[in-house]
Design a protein around this motif. Structure first.
Motif, PDB file in Angstrom:
ATOM      1  N   ILE A 184      -0.263   2.617 -20.123  1.00 45.38           N
ATOM      2  CA  ILE A 184      -1.619   2.751 -20.031  1.00 45.38           C
ATOM      3  C   ILE A 184      -1.990   3.933 -20.842  1.00 45.38           C
ATOM      4  CG2 ILE A 184      -3.213   3.863 -18.713  1.00 45.38           C
ATOM      5  CD1 ILE A 184      -2.080   2.787 -16.025  1.00 45.38           C
ATOM      6  N   PHE A 185      -1.069   5.044 -21.160  1.00 45.44           N
ATOM      7  CA  PHE A 185      -1.344   6.190 -22.020  1.00 45.44           C
ATOM      8  C   PHE A 185      -1.313   5.496 -23.516  1.00 45.44           C
ATOM      9  CE2 PHE A 185      -1.310  10.606 -22.443  1.00 45.44           C
ATOM     10  CZ  PHE A 185      -1.315  10.932 -23.761  1.00 45.44           C
ATOM     11  N   GLY A 186      -0.190   4.616 -23.843  1.00 50.74           N
ATOM     12  CA  GLY A 186      -0.163   4.066 -25.116  1.00 50.74           C
ATOM     13  C   GLY A 186      -1.167   3.008 -25.395  1.00 50.74           C
ATOM     14  N   MET A 187      -1.974   2.262 -24.537  1.00 57.28           N
ATOM     15  CA  MET A 187      -2.750   1.290 -24.915  1.00 57.28           C
ATOM     16  C   MET A 187      -3.968   2.098 -24.920  1.00 57.28           C
ATOM     17  SD  MET A 187      -2.209  -1.592 -21.635  1.00 57.28           S
ATOM     18  CE  MET A 187      -3.612  -2.369 -22.311  1.00 57.28           C
ATOM     19  N   VAL A 188      -4.481   3.211 -24.464  1.00 56.54           N
ATOM     20  CA  VAL A 188      -5.572   3.894 -24.452  1.00 56.54           C
ATOM     21  C   VAL A 188      -5.493   4.656 -25.843  1.00 56.54           C
ATOM     22  CG1 VAL A 188      -7.012   5.904 -23.889  1.00 56.54           C
ATOM     23  CG2 VAL A 188      -5.913   4.251 -22.162  1.00 56.54           C
ATOM     24  N   THR A 189      -4.260   5.185 -26.315  1.00 59.39           N
ATOM     25  CA  THR A 189      -3.857   5.826 -27.596  1.00 59.39           C
ATOM     26  C   THR A 189      -4.336   5.031 -28.550  1.00 59.39           C
ATOM     27  OG1 THR A 189      -2.369   7.309 -26.394  1.00 59.39           O
ATOM     28  CG2 THR A 189      -2.308   7.133 -28.814  1.00 59.39           C
ATOM     29  N   MET A 246       0.869  -1.173  -0.040  1.00 59.74           N
ATOM     30  CA  MET A 246       0.012   0.027  -0.009  1.00 59.74           C
ATOM     31  C   MET A 246       0.595   1.183   0.041  1.00 59.74           C
ATOM     32  SD  MET A 246      -3.461  -0.499  -0.219  1.00 59.74           S
ATOM     33  CE  MET A 246      -4.092   0.643   0.533  1.00 59.74           C
ATOM     34  N   LYS A 247       2.018   1.200   0.481  1.00 63.10           N
ATOM     35  CA  LYS A 247       3.089   2.385   0.648  1.00 63.10           C
ATOM     36  C   LYS A 247       3.777   2.535  -0.938  1.00 63.10           C
ATOM     37  CE  LYS A 247       4.031   2.153   5.419  1.00 63.10           C
ATOM     38  NZ  LYS A 247       4.894   2.272   6.462  1.00 63.10           N
ATOM     39  N   ARG A 248       3.456   1.933  -1.681  1.00 61.80           N
ATOM     40  CA  ARG A 248       4.451   1.946  -3.035  1.00 61.80           C
ATOM     41  C   ARG A 248       3.730   2.787  -4.003  1.00 61.80           C
ATOM     42  NH1 ARG A 248       8.764   1.982  -2.618  1.00 61.80           N
ATOM     43  NH2 ARG A 248       8.720   2.028  -5.059  1.00 61.80           N
ATOM     44  N   PRO A 249       4.200   3.858  -4.480  1.00 59.64           N
ATOM     45  CA  PRO A 249       3.682   4.750  -5.311  1.00 59.64           C
ATOM     46  C   PRO A 249       3.033   4.410  -6.647  1.00 59.64           C
ATOM     47  CG  PRO A 249       6.005   5.091  -5.204  1.00 59.64           C
ATOM     48  CD  PRO A 249       5.717   4.150  -4.153  1.00 59.64           C
ATOM     49  N   GLU A 250       3.695   3.293  -7.220  1.00 62.10           N
ATOM     50  CA  GLU A 250       3.308   2.625  -8.373  1.00 62.10           C
ATOM     51  C   GLU A 250       2.074   1.588  -8.394  1.00 62.10           C
ATOM     52  OE1 GLU A 250       6.867   0.119  -6.704  1.00 62.10           O
ATOM     53  OE2 GLU A 250       6.344   2.176  -7.188  1.00 62.10           O
ATOM     54  N   LEU A 251       1.470   1.675  -7.108  1.00 57.39           N
ATOM     55  CA  LEU A 251       0.523   0.780  -7.006  1.00 57.39           C
ATOM     56  C   LEU A 251      -0.858   0.943  -7.955  1.00 57.39           C
ATOM     57  CD1 LEU A 251      -1.050  -1.630  -5.405  1.00 57.39           C
ATOM     58  CD2 LEU A 251      -1.816   0.065  -3.790  1.00 57.39           C
ATOM     59  N   GLY A 252      -1.221   2.409  -7.895  1.00 59.21           N
ATOM     60  CA  GLY A 252      -2.394   2.763  -8.676  1.00 59.21           C
ATOM     61  C   GLY A 252      -2.074   2.439 -10.227  1.00 59.21           C
ATOM     62  N   ALA A 253      -0.778   2.620 -10.700  1.00 59.19           N
ATOM     63  CA  ALA A 253      -0.455   2.509 -11.908  1.00 59.19           C
ATOM     64  C   ALA A 253      -0.607   1.041 -12.328  1.00 59.19           C
ATOM     65  CB  ALA A 253       1.101   2.968 -12.461  1.00 59.19           C
ATOM     66  N   ALA A 270      -2.568  -0.893 -10.816  1.00 56.40           N
ATOM     67  CA  ALA A 270      -3.808  -1.439 -11.022  1.00 56.40           C
ATOM     68  C   ALA A 270      -4.704  -0.952 -12.089  1.00 56.40           C
ATOM     69  CB  ALA A 270      -4.587  -0.902  -9.709  1.00 56.40           C
ATOM     70  N   GLY A 271      -4.125   0.317 -12.487  1.00 55.32           N
ATOM     71  CA  GLY A 271      -4.484   0.884 -13.765  1.00 55.32           C
ATOM     72  C   GLY A 271      -4.294  -0.111 -14.960  1.00 55.32           C
ATOM     73  N   VAL A 272      -3.081  -0.497 -15.303  1.00 56.91           N
ATOM     74  CA  VAL A 272      -2.719  -1.508 -16.311  1.00 56.91           C
ATOM     75  C   VAL A 272      -3.732  -2.717 -16.343  1.00 56.91           C
ATOM     76  CG1 VAL A 272      -0.723  -2.724 -17.171  1.00 56.91           C
ATOM     77  CG2 VAL A 272      -0.306  -0.661 -16.596  1.00 56.91           C
ATOM     78  N   ILE A 273      -3.938  -3.299 -15.333  1.00 61.66           N
ATOM     79  CA  ILE A 273      -4.556  -4.326 -15.057  1.00 61.66           C
ATOM     80  C   ILE A 273      -6.100  -4.044 -15.584  1.00 61.66           C
ATOM     81  CG2 ILE A 273      -5.942  -6.079 -13.570  1.00 61.66           C
ATOM     82  CD1 ILE A 273      -3.333  -5.885 -12.013  1.00 61.66           C
ATOM     83  N   LEU A 274      -6.627  -2.672 -15.166  1.00 64.06           N
ATOM     84  CA  LEU A 274      -7.985  -2.414 -15.270  1.00 64.06           C
ATOM     85  C   LEU A 274      -8.034  -2.009 -16.847  1.00 64.06           C
ATOM     86  CD1 LEU A 274     -10.769  -1.535 -14.366  1.00 64.06           C
ATOM     87  CD2 LEU A 274      -9.985   0.548 -14.253  1.00 64.06           C
ATOM     88  N   VAL A 275      -7.017  -1.539 -17.519  1.00 64.71           N
ATOM     89  CA  VAL A 275      -7.373  -1.031 -18.796  1.00 64.71           C
ATOM     90  C   VAL A 275      -7.069  -2.199 -19.644  1.00 64.71           C
ATOM     91  CG1 VAL A 275      -6.094   0.402 -20.724  1.00 64.71           C
ATOM     92  CG2 VAL A 275      -6.369   1.380 -18.417  1.00 64.71           C
ATOM     93  N   THR A 276      -6.344  -3.348 -19.477  1.00 70.68           N
ATOM     94  CA  THR A 276      -6.021  -4.412 -20.234  1.00 70.68           C
ATOM     95  C   THR A 276      -7.386  -5.107 -20.155  1.00 70.68           C
ATOM     96  OG1 THR A 276      -3.764  -4.431 -19.711  1.00 70.68           O
ATOM     97  CG2 THR A 276      -4.664  -6.483 -20.293  1.00 70.68           C
TER      98      THR A 276
END
Length: 368
Positions: A324-329, A23-30, A32-38
């Motif tokens: 994430i940005f590349g996947m969405v683009t 939970m302390k890791r700053p990249e956790l949200g990213a 999770a975002g990759v998993i969600l977008v995928t």
């Protein structure tokens, strides 16, 4: 008294669970975002998006943006912004194009010269910010316009009135350094994989994916180096300290001025690297190269866990934010959705990422 001292010692030595550390890791949200977008594109996109060729299609723009995002993330962790990084791509592209086309320099001279100019301009940004005390947002916003205008003027002078300088591909043809910055790597391996039927081929037997675009390799290498520096070196501690509390860091002996100027230089170098790669791939340079990339890089860094206030973030987070940005683009082109939804999707992603990062930070620090 002894019991109290023992309690404090025990509290300091208490082992955190895996979930608490995660939970302390700053990249956790990213992540999770990759998993969600995928997951989203697995449901809505054509199945070809996640073939080898489809993955290369979205990883190529992700890598180009990611190189910028990693530089921007390190600077943001250090407590500063650079809004000129997109214009640096255009200006460095002009310098590089003029070196190889107009001056006829080989890559072994043109590339270091381009990087040196970019690093010098990054240092100028940093010195102005630190000498004047002005917000880096304002100083680099000024350089955004200065470098973009200089690119336009310089290209017209170098090309005889045009806003595009052509002939780069012919000028670098046969140069031994070219494969390191342009084209695809591991071509023989992919040809062998095609021969044994492990990857798709065209009717003539050539592989649909001839190799790994070199920008992806640069992207991965830069993410690994930046992560090592941030997490395993004294310089990484200095970066976090400089962004967290500049005065406290300075009082503790951290060379804050040198750290911040170095970070401005690193960000500018990332812009120059993207310029060299994209100019060599396209065979030309133009004044609009890198347009709006400064905002996209900052968005990727924020999605990756960087706080706008500095002192918190990670290079790996920016790595996943760029993916994430590349996947969405590119991913929207594999769906039936209107492409005009891209910016809405991006803005929503940014807002969710900021809210999520803010929530995690408050959980970690105990703020209300």
């Amino acid at each position: 008294m002894a019991d109290t001292a023992q309690t404090v010692t025990d509290e300091r030595l208490k082992q955190e669970g895996f979930g608490a550390r995660l939970m302390k890791r700053p990249e956790l949200g990213a992540i999770a975002g990759v998993i969600l977008v995928t997951t989203f594109f697995l449901i809505t996109a054509d199945s070809t998006m996640f073939t080898l060729s489809g993955i290369m299609n979205f990883m190529t723009p992700a890598a180009q943006l990611g190189i910028l995002a990693i530089g921007a993330a390190m600077l943001m962790i250090g407590g500063e912004f650079d809004l000129s990084i997109g214009s640096m791509v255009a200006f460095a592209g002009l310098i590089f194009g003029a070196c190889v086309v107009t001056l006829g320099l080989p890559l072994i001279l043109a590339i270091p010269l381009t990087l040196a100019v970019a690093a010098g301009l990054g240092a100028v940004n940093g010195v102005i910010v630190l000498k004047t005390g002005l917000p880096s947002f304002i100083v680099t916003l000024a350089f955004l316009f200065i470098l973009r205008g200089a690119s336009l003027v310089g290209l017209k002078l170098a090309s005889g009135g045009s806003t595009q300088l052509r002939g780069v591909r012919d000028a670098i043809e046969g140069d031994w350094l070219a494969p390191m910055f342009s084209g695809d790597a591991f071509g023989p391996i992919f040809a062998w994989l095609a021969q044994i039927g492990l990857i798709d081929t065209f009717k003539n037997g050539t592989p649909k994916v001839p190799g790994v675009p070199v920008e992806i390799l640069w992207f991965i290498a830069l993410a690994l180096v930046a992560t090592y520096v941030l997490l395993r070196t004294p310089q990484g501690n200095w970066i976090f300290a400089s962004g967290g509390d500049r005065n406290a860091a300075s009082n503790s002996g951290v060379p804050v001025r040198k750290v911040k100027i170095s970070l401005f230089m690193v960000t500018a170098l990332c812009g120059a690297l993207v310029a060299i790669i994209t100019v060599m791939d396209a065979g030309s340079t133009d004044a609009r190269r890198g347009f709006m990339k400064e905002f996209e890089a900052i968005i990727a860094a924020v999605i990756g866990g960087c706080l706008l206030t500095g002192g918190y973030g990670s290079a790996i987070g920016a790595f996943f934010g760029a993916i994430i940005f590349g996947m969405v683009t590119i991913g929207l082109t594999y769906t039936d959705f209107d492409q005009d939804w891209f910016q809405i999707f991006l803005g929503g992603m940014l807002l969710i990422a900021v809210l999520f990062n803010n929530y995690i930070r408050k959980r970690v620090t105990g703020e209300r």
